[in-house]
Design a protein around this motif. Structure first.
Motif, mmCIF file in Angstrom:
data_model
loop_
_atom_site.group_PDB
_atom_site.id
_atom_site.type_symbol
_atom_site.label_atom_id
_atom_site.label_comp_id
_atom_site.label_asym_id
_atom_site.label_seq_id
_atom_site.Cartn_x
_atom_site.Cartn_y
_atom_site.Cartn_z
ATOM 1 N N GLY A 195 0.822 -1.213 0.000
ATOM 2 C CA GLY A 195 0.000 0.000 0.000
ATOM 3 C C GLY A 195 0.852 1.257 0.000
ATOM 4 O O GLY A 195 0.589 2.211 -0.753
ATOM 5 N N LEU A 196 1.907 1.241 0.808
ATOM 6 C CA LEU A 196 2.820 2.395 0.867
ATOM 7 C C LEU A 196 3.507 2.598 -0.488
ATOM 8 O O LEU A 196 3.647 3.735 -0.964
ATOM 9 N N ALA A 197 3.919 1.474 -1.104
ATOM 10 C CA ALA A 197 4.584 1.568 -2.422
ATOM 11 C C ALA A 197 3.623 2.150 -3.458
ATOM 12 O O ALA A 197 4.026 2.943 -4.317
ATOM 13 N N LEU A 198 2.350 1.774 -3.360
ATOM 14 C CA LEU A 198 1.368 2.297 -4.326
ATOM 15 C C LEU A 198 1.112 3.777 -4.096
ATOM 16 O O LEU A 198 0.928 4.543 -5.051
ATOM 17 N N ILE A 199 1.102 4.190 -2.835
ATOM 18 C CA ILE A 199 0.893 5.612 -2.522
ATOM 19 C C ILE A 199 2.076 6.439 -3.048
ATOM 20 O O ILE A 199 1.904 7.495 -3.655
ATOM 21 N N LEU A 200 3.290 5.931 -2.809
ATOM 22 C CA LEU A 200 4.491 6.662 -3.229
ATOM 23 C C LEU A 200 4.782 6.485 -4.723
ATOM 24 O O LEU A 200 5.448 7.318 -5.323
ATOM 25 N N GLY A 201 4.279 5.386 -5.291
ATOM 26 C CA GLY A 201 4.566 5.080 -6.692
ATOM 27 C C GLY A 201 3.746 5.935 -7.648
ATOM 28 O O GLY A 201 2.754 6.546 -7.277
ATOM 29 N N LYS A 202 4.226 5.918 -8.892
ATOM 30 C CA LYS A 202 3.514 6.695 -9.903
ATOM 31 C C LYS A 202 2.215 5.992 -10.306
ATOM 32 O O LYS A 202 2.056 4.782 -10.080
ATOM 33 N N ARG A 203 1.355 6.716 -10.941
ATOM 34 C CA ARG A 203 0.063 6.158 -11.358
ATOM 35 C C ARG A 203 0.279 4.984 -12.334
ATOM 36 O O ARG A 203 1.135 5.071 -13.213
ATOM 37 N N GLY A 204 -0.496 3.948 -12.153
ATOM 38 C CA GLY A 204 -0.397 2.785 -13.042
ATOM 39 C C GLY A 204 0.541 1.703 -12.533
ATOM 40 O O GLY A 204 0.678 0.656 -13.154
ATOM 41 N N SER A 205 1.202 1.953 -11.374
ATOM 42 C CA SER A 205 2.146 0.970 -10.842
ATOM 43 C C SER A 205 1.469 -0.337 -10.462
ATOM 44 O O SER A 205 2.124 -1.376 -10.371
ATOM 45 N N HIS A 206 0.164 -0.278 -10.209
ATOM 46 C CA HIS A 206 -0.534 -1.488 -9.762
ATOM 47 C C HIS A 206 -0.754 -2.473 -10.908
ATOM 48 O O HIS A 206 -1.086 -3.632 -10.665
ATOM 49 N N ARG A 207 -0.578 -2.012 -12.149
ATOM 50 C CA ARG A 207 -0.776 -2.925 -13.286
ATOM 51 C C ARG A 207 0.545 -3.656 -13.568
ATOM 52 O O ARG A 207 1.487 -3.081 -14.102
ATOM 53 N N LEU A 208 0.574 -4.923 -13.189
ATOM 54 C CA LEU A 208 1.802 -5.700 -13.383
ATOM 55 C C LEU A 208 1.818 -6.301 -14.774
ATOM 56 O O LEU A 208 0.818 -6.880 -15.213
ATOM 57 N N PRO A 209 2.948 -6.208 -15.473
ATOM 58 C CA PRO A 209 3.041 -6.859 -16.792
ATOM 59 C C PRO A 209 2.906 -8.375 -16.659
ATOM 60 O O PRO A 209 3.199 -8.944 -15.601
ATOM 61 N N ALA A 210 2.487 -9.014 -17.741
ATOM 62 C CA ALA A 210 2.240 -10.460 -17.709
ATOM 63 C C ALA A 210 3.491 -11.235 -17.293
ATOM 64 O O ALA A 210 3.402 -12.244 -16.585
ATOM 65 N N ARG A 211 4.675 -10.740 -17.726
ATOM 66 C CA ARG A 211 5.893 -11.483 -17.392
ATOM 67 C C ARG A 211 6.124 -11.506 -15.879
ATOM 68 O O ARG A 211 6.693 -12.467 -15.351
ATOM 69 N N TYR A 212 5.677 -10.463 -15.174
ATOM 70 C CA TYR A 212 5.827 -10.461 -13.716
ATOM 71 C C TYR A 212 4.971 -11.564 -13.095
ATOM 72 O O TYR A 212 5.377 -12.223 -12.150
ATOM 73 N N TRP A 213 3.755 -11.736 -13.647
ATOM 74 C CA TRP A 213 2.885 -12.792 -13.094
ATOM 75 C C TRP A 213 3.488 -14.164 -13.349
ATOM 76 O O TRP A 213 3.409 -15.057 -12.491
ATOM 77 N N GLY A 214 4.086 -14.333 -14.501
ATOM 78 C CA GLY A 214 4.781 -15.598 -14.769
ATOM 79 C C GLY A 214 5.896 -15.834 -13.768
ATOM 80 O O GLY A 214 6.048 -16.946 -13.228
ATOM 81 N N ALA A 215 6.690 -14.788 -13.512
ATOM 82 C CA ALA A 215 7.802 -14.910 -12.566
ATOM 83 C C ALA A 215 7.292 -15.181 -11.153
ATOM 84 O O ALA A 215 7.849 -16.014 -10.427
ATOM 85 N N ILE A 216 6.232 -14.482 -10.760
ATOM 86 C CA ILE A 216 5.673 -14.657 -9.403
ATOM 87 C C ILE A 216 5.283 -16.121 -9.183
ATOM 88 O O ILE A 216 5.664 -16.745 -8.187
ATOM 89 N N LEU A 217 4.524 -16.663 -10.118
ATOM 90 C CA LEU A 217 4.009 -18.031 -9.948
ATOM 91 C C LEU A 217 5.137 -19.058 -10.009
ATOM 92 O O LEU A 217 5.179 -20.005 -9.208
ATOM 93 N N ALA A 218 6.058 -18.869 -10.958
ATOM 94 C CA ALA A 218 7.158 -19.830 -11.093
ATOM 95 C C ALA A 218 8.085 -19.786 -9.879
ATOM 96 O O ALA A 218 8.460 -20.832 -9.331
ATOM 97 N N LEU A 219 8.443 -18.574 -9.442
ATOM 98 C CA LEU A 219 9.351 -18.459 -8.295
ATOM 99 C C LEU A 219 8.718 -19.008 -7.027
ATOM 100 O O LEU A 219 9.367 -19.704 -6.234
ATOM 101 N N ALA A 220 7.437 -18.691 -6.813
ATOM 102 C CA ALA A 220 6.753 -19.179 -5.607
ATOM 103 C C ALA A 220 6.690 -20.705 -5.623
ATOM 104 O O ALA A 220 6.959 -21.358 -4.605
ATOM 105 N N GLY A 221 6.350 -21.282 -6.771
ATOM 106 C CA GLY A 221 6.280 -22.743 -6.876
ATOM 107 C C GLY A 221 7.630 -23.391 -6.625
ATOM 108 O O GLY A 221 7.736 -24.372 -5.882
#
Lengths: 375, 56
Positions: A195-221
């Protein structure tokens, strides 16, 4: 397209070359499983998965922090926090139900730990690579990562050599968040930072590119698989120091002057094959996986950039500092931040705050070292 | 010099170190290796980790 232009574009390896590479990798993994043991073969495979994921999705830990500091782009940091939240959601119940077989990345908070994390944060912004990042960069042909890596290993060895002296400066008992309540606190903490990162971040930071979602799922697994296979979370820097300890002993050196390296467990690990060390295997896999992915997508043909001499001196010094400070800090972005918070260690939270503050400094030092154009 | 040279140097160094260790370290014994999965093995996790507190 002209002939000259088409010749300048590196071509991807053909299907036969790719198949041969996969067969060669499978043969290496199988050989480790046969000669060292199935767990070790599987850990090498997991390490290869980490390398393929980080290089393939162009995901890491240093770059997103840099973009948050310089551009207020919070998306990469958010992706890291989401990944840790997924890992924690699975690791906490596993650790609670199997405490005798599995252990977390739990370390004490102390003066040296906080200072080490701060310095590590600054140094990782100078070479643009943390523990995993330096290995991936080196594997994918980045000359800065390749030069920094051996000095990172020497620093890690030296930091471990002196670790007891540093922790005697003052440390709290190990503090661990566990069970349902611990998980709730961890998830709330991660959400608060997001939440703090979103407040301090620029507009649109909450939209993660698809490659980030791939990395998130693969790394977590892969991280959860690592915990299940090894009985401990993913780590990086112990293995690097161990490699140097092995060379020192192999050349006739004596480690009895170090409380750390002369401890029975570490003496045994120095004497044993490197193919039975958990972090060494995943470190080898990170280098190999990154190399494979870079070759796969024809990313190895680009020329090495020319840097001034002072930049290379800075890389060497930063490599040493990365290794030394990561031992004092009880881990890098992987061992302390990712695995520490993901398995409930309070030191992971303090590490994050100190290392992010250090990164803020490192980002500003980097241009003066000749590693980028000065603004 | 291109990135492929750096990658090749890293892979050669890694292979060289593993070969050096194969000579210098205790021989491998797959029959004494731990079970494939720590979970469900009934054995305490014994691997070294950077977050482990130092010996006292």
């Amino acid at each position: 397209m002209s002939q000259a232009a088409s010749a300048a574009i590196p071509s991807s390896p053909g299907a036969a070359s790719r198949l041969m590479a996969l067969v060669a990798v499978a043969a290496v993994v199988l050989a480790v499983a046969l000669f060292a043991g199935p767990r070790y073969g599987l850990l090498l495979l997991i390490g290869l998965g980490f390398g393929l994921t980080l290089e393939g999705f162009r995901f890491g830990f240093t770059g997103p922090w840099r973009r948050m500091i310089l551009e207020r782009d919070a998306s990469g940091l958010l992706a890291q926090l989401i990944c840790i939240a997924i890992v924690a959601s699975l690791a906490f119940p596993l650790l609670a139900a199997n405490g005798a077989e599995l252990k977390g990345a739990h370390a004490p908070i102390g003066v040296a730990m906080i200072g080490g994390a701060f310095v590590f944060g600054a140094a990782m912004q100078i070479v643009l690579g943390c523990g995993s990042g330096t290995l991936v960069n080196a594997g994918s042909g980045n000359a800065i990562g390749a030069v920094a890596l051996p000095f990172f290993a020497i620093g890690s060895f030296a930091g471990a050599y002196h670790l007891t002296w540093w922790t005697n400066l003052g440390s709290l008992p190990v503090m661990v968040l566990s069970g349902g309540q611990g998980l709730a606190i961890t998830l709330i903490g991660l959400a608060a930072i997001a939440g703090l990162a979103l407040i301090l971040g620029k507009r649109g930071s909450h939209r993660l590119p698809a490659r980030y979602w791939g990395a998130i799922l693969a790394l977590a697994g892969l991280a959860i698989l690592h915990l299940v296979v090894a009985g401990q979370p993913w780590g990086v820097v112990y293995g690097l120091g161990l490699w140097v300890a092995k060379v020192v002993v192999g050349l006739g050196g004596d480690l009895s002057g170090s409380a750390f390296w002369s401890a029975p467990g570490n003496q045994a690990q120095v004497a044993a094959s490197v193919l039975t060390d958990v972090t060494s295997l995943t470190d080898f896999g990170l280098i190999g996986g990154a190399a494979l992915m870079a070759w796969w997508r024809a990313g190895l043909a680009s020329p090495i950039g020319i840097l001034p001499a002072r930049a290379w001196v800075a890389v060497i010094v930063a490599g040493l500092v990365l290794g030394y400070s990561s031992r004092l800090a009880f881990g890098c972005n992987i061992g302390a931040f990712f695995s520490g918070i993901g398995t409930g260690s309070a030191h992971g939270w303090i590490w994050f705050v100190a290392a992010f503050a250090g990164s803020w400094v490192g980002v500003r030092i980097r241009p003066s070292l000749g590693l980028e154009a000065r603004k | 010099m291109i990135r492929a040279h750096v990658t090749m140097a890293m892979l050669v160094l890694m292979a060289g170190f593993i070969a050096f260790d194969a000579v210098a370290a205790d021989p491998l014994n797959p029959y004494a290796a731990p079970p494939m999965l720590a979970l469900g093995s009934g054995m305490a996790a014994a691997g070294a980790h950077c977050a482990a507190p130092p010996p006292t």
